[in-house]
Design an enzyme around this catalytic site. Structure first.
Site, PDB file in Angstrom:
ATOM      1  N   ASP A 267      21.552  59.336  28.086  1.00  0.00           N
ATOM      2  CA  ASP A 267      22.225  60.117  27.044  1.00  0.00           C
ATOM      3  C   ASP A 267      21.200  60.347  25.943  1.00  0.00           C
ATOM      4  O   ASP A 267      20.794  59.411  25.250  1.00  0.00           O
ATOM      5  CB  ASP A 267      23.437  59.347  26.509  1.00  0.00           C
ATOM      6  CG  ASP A 267      24.267  60.130  25.510  1.00  0.00           C
ATOM      7  OD1 ASP A 267      23.725  61.076  24.885  1.00  0.00           O
ATOM      8  OD2 ASP A 267      25.455  59.801  25.326  1.00  0.00           O
TER       9      ASP A 267
ATOM     10  N   SER B 151      32.043  62.719  22.805  1.00  0.00           N
ATOM     11  CA  SER B 151      31.091  62.603  21.701  1.00  0.00           C
ATOM     12  C   SER B 151      31.830  62.404  20.369  1.00  0.00           C
ATOM     13  O   SER B 151      32.593  61.458  20.233  1.00  0.00           O
ATOM     14  CB  SER B 151      30.172  63.826  21.687  1.00  0.00           C
ATOM     15  OG  SER B 151      29.077  63.629  20.843  1.00  0.00           O
TER      16      SER B 151
ATOM     17  N   HIS C 169      24.569  63.706  28.274  1.00  0.00           N
ATOM     18  CA  HIS C 169      25.565  63.522  27.222  1.00  0.00           C
ATOM     19  C   HIS C 169      26.863  64.289  27.463  1.00  0.00           C
ATOM     20  O   HIS C 169      27.950  63.727  27.368  1.00  0.00           O
ATOM     21  CB  HIS C 169      24.969  63.920  25.862  1.00  0.00           C
ATOM     22  CG  HIS C 169      25.917  63.715  24.728  1.00  0.00           C
ATOM     23  ND1 HIS C 169      26.346  62.463  24.331  1.00  0.00           N
ATOM     24  CD2 HIS C 169      26.548  64.599  23.907  1.00  0.00           C
ATOM     25  CE1 HIS C 169      27.180  62.576  23.316  1.00  0.00           C
ATOM     26  NE2 HIS C 169      27.326  63.870  23.041  1.00  0.00           N
TER      27      HIS C 169
END
Length: 267
Positions: free
Chosen positions: A196, A97, A225
């Site tokens: 996601d 991320s 995610h």
């Protein structure tokens, strides 16, 4: 059974054979090393030196995070990179991320051998991002973006609230990183979840459009995610080792990868 999150940094020394390889890693926005610790542990068990810092303002309180700058987050990962560069022949960058964003920053500003990112962020999809600079003076926090994980009983150790001031810092880091992506000159492997709920495909599309070095994408069909704690985690872990081995093998015939900094820029 759900495990309590471990916010502590992770480090390991080189214990393999052949060229000394290190991996500098980063967790994501409002999260903690817990979200990528199994990944780091797998790489350490494979013999690699690993540095996984706790980013400033994380693992404490959202109030603490609200006071931090994106440059502090970058500096923590950059300092970890420098530790590895002092002892390794090759250094790779990896992250989840926002940690993927930070890994890409290291790849653009330091001579890494390659980069592995999982659901990296480069584009803020939230429509409130347009006014976040002003919004932070009116609204202190918004609901959490944590634990987008398909696998049951997982907890990435992220905050229950997202500080809006930190979201503004994230936006600034995305913009700064976007400008330097063309500097990346070594291969990038991306793991992207097909579902996601935090970062859309716009970030991947942008990455592909800006990075001129080879970008290989592997899609994850059974994870959300936080894929490093999800069902496809073993694929990420083994694939990272394969990527490192293949990259080092292609470089080893040309001698150690140069680790002298030639293009560092933090701001």
């Amino acid at each position: 059974m759900k495990m309590l999150p471990d916010f502590s940094p992770f480090l390991s020394s080189w214990s393999g054979t052949g060229p000394r390889v290190g991996v500098v890693m980063s967790h994501g926005f409002t999260g903690s090393p817990h979200s990528v610790r199994p990944w780091a542990e797998h790489l350490a068990a494979s013999g690699y030196a690993v540095r996984l810092p706790l980013l400033p303002g994380h693992g404490t309180t959202w109030q603490d995070m609200a006071k931090r700058s994106w440059q502090e987050w970058h500096r923590a990962v950059d300092d970890a990179y420098l530790e590895l560069a002092a002892e390794c022949d090759y250094v790779f960058a990896a992250g989840l991320s926002m940690g993927g964003t930070l890994a890409l920053r290291i790849a653009a500003t330091r001579p890494v051998a390659g980069t592995v990112v999982v659901n990296p962020g480069l584009v803020l999809d939230d429509p409130r991002a347009v006014i976040v600079a002003a919004l932070k003076y009116v609204v202190k926090t918004t609901p959490a973006i944590a634990n987008d994980i398909l696998k049951p009983d997982q907890d990435e150790g992220a905050y229950a609230r997202t500080p809006v001031a930190a979201a503004h810092e994230l936006k600034k880091m995305y913009k700064n990183t976007a400008a330097i992506l063309p500097r990346i000159s070594t291969p990038v492997r991306v793991y992207k979840s097909t579902v996601d709920n935090v970062i859309s495909n716009a970030s991947l599309d942008f990455l592909r459009s800006r990075v001129q070095a080879p970008v290989e994408v592997s899609y994850l069909h059974n994870s959300h995610h936080v894929a490093t704690l999800d069902n496809d985690a073993p694929e990420i872990f083994s694939g990272t080792v394969d990527f490192i081995q293949q990259t080092v093998a292609s470089l080893a015939g040309h001698g150690p990868f140069p680790l002298k900094d030639t293009a560092h820029e933090q701001a």
